[in-house]
Design a protein around this motif. Structure first.
Motif, mmCIF file in Angstrom:
data_model
loop_
_atom_site.group_PDB
_atom_site.id
_atom_site.type_symbol
_atom_site.label_atom_id
_atom_site.label_comp_id
_atom_site.label_asym_id
_atom_site.label_seq_id
_atom_site.Cartn_x
_atom_site.Cartn_y
_atom_site.Cartn_z
ATOM 1 N N VAL A 74 -8.282 12.489 -9.441
ATOM 2 C CA VAL A 74 -8.541 13.066 -8.714
ATOM 3 C C VAL A 74 -8.586 11.595 -7.477
ATOM 4 C CG1 VAL A 74 -10.721 13.875 -6.745
ATOM 5 C CG2 VAL A 74 -10.047 14.902 -9.189
ATOM 6 N N GLU A 75 -7.642 11.411 -6.366
ATOM 7 C CA GLU A 75 -7.580 10.213 -5.140
ATOM 8 C C GLU A 75 -7.918 10.432 -4.274
ATOM 9 O OE1 GLU A 75 -7.580 6.793 -4.406
ATOM 10 O OE2 GLU A 75 -7.051 6.557 -6.482
ATOM 11 N N ILE A 76 -8.768 10.442 -3.030
ATOM 12 C CA ILE A 76 -9.362 9.633 -2.596
ATOM 13 C C ILE A 76 -8.132 8.831 -1.362
ATOM 14 C CG2 ILE A 76 -10.608 7.407 -1.650
ATOM 15 C CD1 ILE A 76 -12.765 9.031 0.159
ATOM 16 N N ASP A 77 -7.258 8.345 -1.436
ATOM 17 C CA ASP A 77 -6.624 7.108 -0.991
ATOM 18 C C ASP A 77 -5.485 7.653 -0.778
ATOM 19 O OD1 ASP A 77 -5.369 5.147 0.597
ATOM 20 O OD2 ASP A 77 -5.776 3.843 -0.828
ATOM 21 N N GLN A 78 -4.958 8.126 0.767
ATOM 22 C CA GLN A 78 -3.555 8.922 0.426
ATOM 23 C C GLN A 78 -2.529 7.942 0.816
ATOM 24 O OE1 GLN A 78 -2.930 12.471 1.076
ATOM 25 N NE2 GLN A 78 -5.118 13.053 0.854
ATOM 26 N N ARG A 79 -2.152 7.004 0.885
ATOM 27 C CA ARG A 79 -1.871 6.088 0.357
ATOM 28 C C ARG A 79 -1.274 5.750 -0.493
ATOM 29 N NH1 ARG A 79 -4.058 0.403 2.185
ATOM 30 N NH2 ARG A 79 -5.743 0.910 0.521
ATOM 31 N N LEU A 80 -1.662 5.869 -1.521
ATOM 32 C CA LEU A 80 -0.934 5.620 -3.147
ATOM 33 C C LEU A 80 -0.384 6.844 -3.372
ATOM 34 C CD1 LEU A 80 -4.839 4.684 -4.555
ATOM 35 C CD2 LEU A 80 -2.665 3.365 -4.483
ATOM 36 N N LYS A 81 -0.099 7.863 -2.250
ATOM 37 C CA LYS A 81 0.881 9.442 -3.138
ATOM 38 C C LYS A 81 2.348 8.417 -3.644
ATOM 39 C CE LYS A 81 -1.265 13.145 -0.679
ATOM 40 N NZ LYS A 81 -0.729 14.022 0.937
ATOM 41 N N ASP A 82 2.666 7.650 -2.488
ATOM 42 C CA ASP A 82 4.251 7.471 -2.720
ATOM 43 C C ASP A 82 4.075 6.010 -4.671
ATOM 44 O OD1 ASP A 82 5.064 8.508 -1.011
ATOM 45 O OD2 ASP A 82 5.799 6.700 0.020
ATOM 46 N N VAL A 83 3.354 5.523 -4.468
ATOM 47 C CA VAL A 83 2.653 4.948 -5.276
ATOM 48 C C VAL A 83 2.866 5.438 -6.913
ATOM 49 C CG1 VAL A 83 1.413 2.657 -6.183
ATOM 50 C CG2 VAL A 83 1.817 2.953 -3.612
ATOM 51 N N LEU A 84 2.057 5.963 -6.365
ATOM 52 C CA LEU A 84 1.790 6.972 -8.119
ATOM 53 C C LEU A 84 2.736 8.284 -8.118
ATOM 54 C CD1 LEU A 84 -1.846 8.140 -7.047
ATOM 55 C CD2 LEU A 84 -1.199 6.658 -9.528
ATOM 56 N N ILE A 96 -1.863 15.473 -9.743
ATOM 57 C CA ILE A 96 -2.514 14.424 -8.899
ATOM 58 C C ILE A 96 -3.229 15.278 -8.439
ATOM 59 C CG2 ILE A 96 -2.930 12.462 -7.548
ATOM 60 C CD1 ILE A 96 -2.252 11.494 -9.801
ATOM 61 N N ILE A 97 -5.011 15.075 -7.457
ATOM 62 C CA ILE A 97 -4.921 16.357 -6.286
ATOM 63 C C ILE A 97 -6.044 15.237 -5.500
ATOM 64 C CG2 ILE A 97 -7.542 18.122 -6.019
ATOM 65 C CD1 ILE A 97 -6.327 17.350 -9.576
ATOM 66 N N TYR A 98 -5.537 15.098 -4.441
ATOM 67 C CA TYR A 98 -5.755 13.778 -2.685
ATOM 68 C C TYR A 98 -7.195 14.791 -2.189
ATOM 69 C CZ TYR A 98 -1.789 11.355 -4.615
ATOM 70 O OH TYR A 98 -0.848 10.124 -5.133
ATOM 71 N N ASP A 99 -7.776 14.423 -2.852
ATOM 72 C CA ASP A 99 -9.548 14.916 -2.054
ATOM 73 C C ASP A 99 -10.737 13.444 -2.613
ATOM 74 O OD1 ASP A 99 -11.369 16.410 -0.880
ATOM 75 O OD2 ASP A 99 -9.990 18.189 -2.091
ATOM 76 N N ASN A 100 -11.819 14.379 -1.800
ATOM 77 C CA ASN A 100 -12.881 13.651 -2.223
ATOM 78 C C ASN A 100 -13.974 13.838 -3.543
ATOM 79 O OD1 ASN A 100 -15.300 12.250 -1.973
ATOM 80 N ND2 ASN A 100 -15.975 12.253 -0.331
#
Length: 294
Positions: A74-84, A96-100
């Motif tokens: 679970v990752e809150i930082d949307q900027r990391l999508k391309d990195v991950l 990967i779940i992009y959420d709080n």
């Protein structure tokens, strides 16, 4: 791709124009030995799942995926999508779940992600500013079938989690942690193990979750209310802290009688009580408060 390499981290930051967000407490682990200790502490294997909180650039995520059956991060930082997407390419057992994490229905999420896993662990490199809310939420969560929680926290918080009665570091957080789990310090991690380095030492802590609470008070809500009131004024005696809290609708004489009946000194402080003593104390307060209401 060696994700603990400073060169790799620098490459990713330049390629994706990405800088660690101080507001999110982002410090990326660059020590492979510490990474191995975290994975080992999680006890992940081919039959288990791991819920990771805050994967960052995927350093721990990738290491866990090599051992566990499935990893959900679970990752809150949307900027990391391309990195991950780059660092975790090739792994078919990672979601990967992009959420709080504080806003998710964790029992539902874990049921969806790990229905075919024998056991589930939680692993996290927690931002210092939000450590307590996340840990408290995990420990108090009902219906969360977890084997253990392995967290990287500020060292002083780790010491508090593990502290026992009689220690100056023993606190309401210590009681909550030890009520639900058996904590142990895996290792201390100096600032140089991160990019960028934090200003203080960190610690890896494993919380082995209990099948049943360490003690069984008559009323769990009242138990923790008593604990919080007792530690509410650390410089005060237990009796004065309870009286000053105004939490129970009981006068000082009634509370003094309760403390005496527990064979506790009027000068004792909260940090000297065991979980069993807090349980007995809260039960006695509950009985006295009920009598008063009746």
């Amino acid at each position: 791709m060696e994700l603990t390499s400073p060169k790799t981290i620098s490459y990713l930051r330049k390629k994706y124009h990405f800088a660690p967000d101080k507001g999110l407490g982002q410090n990326f682990l660059c020590d492979p030995e510490v990474l191995d200790k975290i994975v080992c502490a999680s006890q992940a294997d081919e039959a288990s799942g791991v819920l990771e909180i805050g994967p960052g650039i995927g350093v721990l995520t990738a290491a866990l995926a090599k051992t566990a059956k499935k990893v959900a991060a679970v990752e809150i930082d949307q900027r990391l999508k391309d990195v991950l997407a780059e660092t975790l390419q090739g792994y078919d057992n990672i979601s990967i779940i992009y959420d709080n994490i504080l806003k998710l229905d964790l029992p539902k999420l874990m049921s969806q992600q790990f229905s075919d896993c024998k056991t589930v662990s939680i692993a996290a490199n927690l931002p210092y500013y939000i450590t307590t809310p996340i840990l408290t939420g995990l420990l108090e969560q009902r219906g969360l079938a977890v084997k253990n929680i392995v967290v990287m926290v500020q060292k002083e918080v780790g010491v508090r989690l593990c502290a026992g009665p009689g220690s100056k570091n023993y606190s309401a957080l210590s009681v909550l942690t030890q009520y639900h789990s058996v904590p142990e310090m895996v290792c201390v991690v100096p600032p140089g193990c991160f990019i960028p380095p934090p200003k203080v030492d960190s610690a890896v802590i494993r919380l082995s979750m209990r099948d049943e609470p360490a003690v069984v008070p008559d009323n769990e809500t009242l138990f923790f209310k008593t604990v919080r009131a007792s530690f509410g004024q650390r410089r005060k005696t237990l009796l004065n802290a309870l009286c000053n809290s105004g939490a129970f609708g009981l006068g000082k004489d009634a509370l003094k009688d309760i403390v005496h009946a527990q064979q506790l000194s009027e000068t004792i402080r909260a940090e000297q009580l065991t979980l069993a003593q807090f349980s007995s104390l809260s039960d006695a307060i509950g009985r006295a408060a009920k009598i008063k209401m009746d």
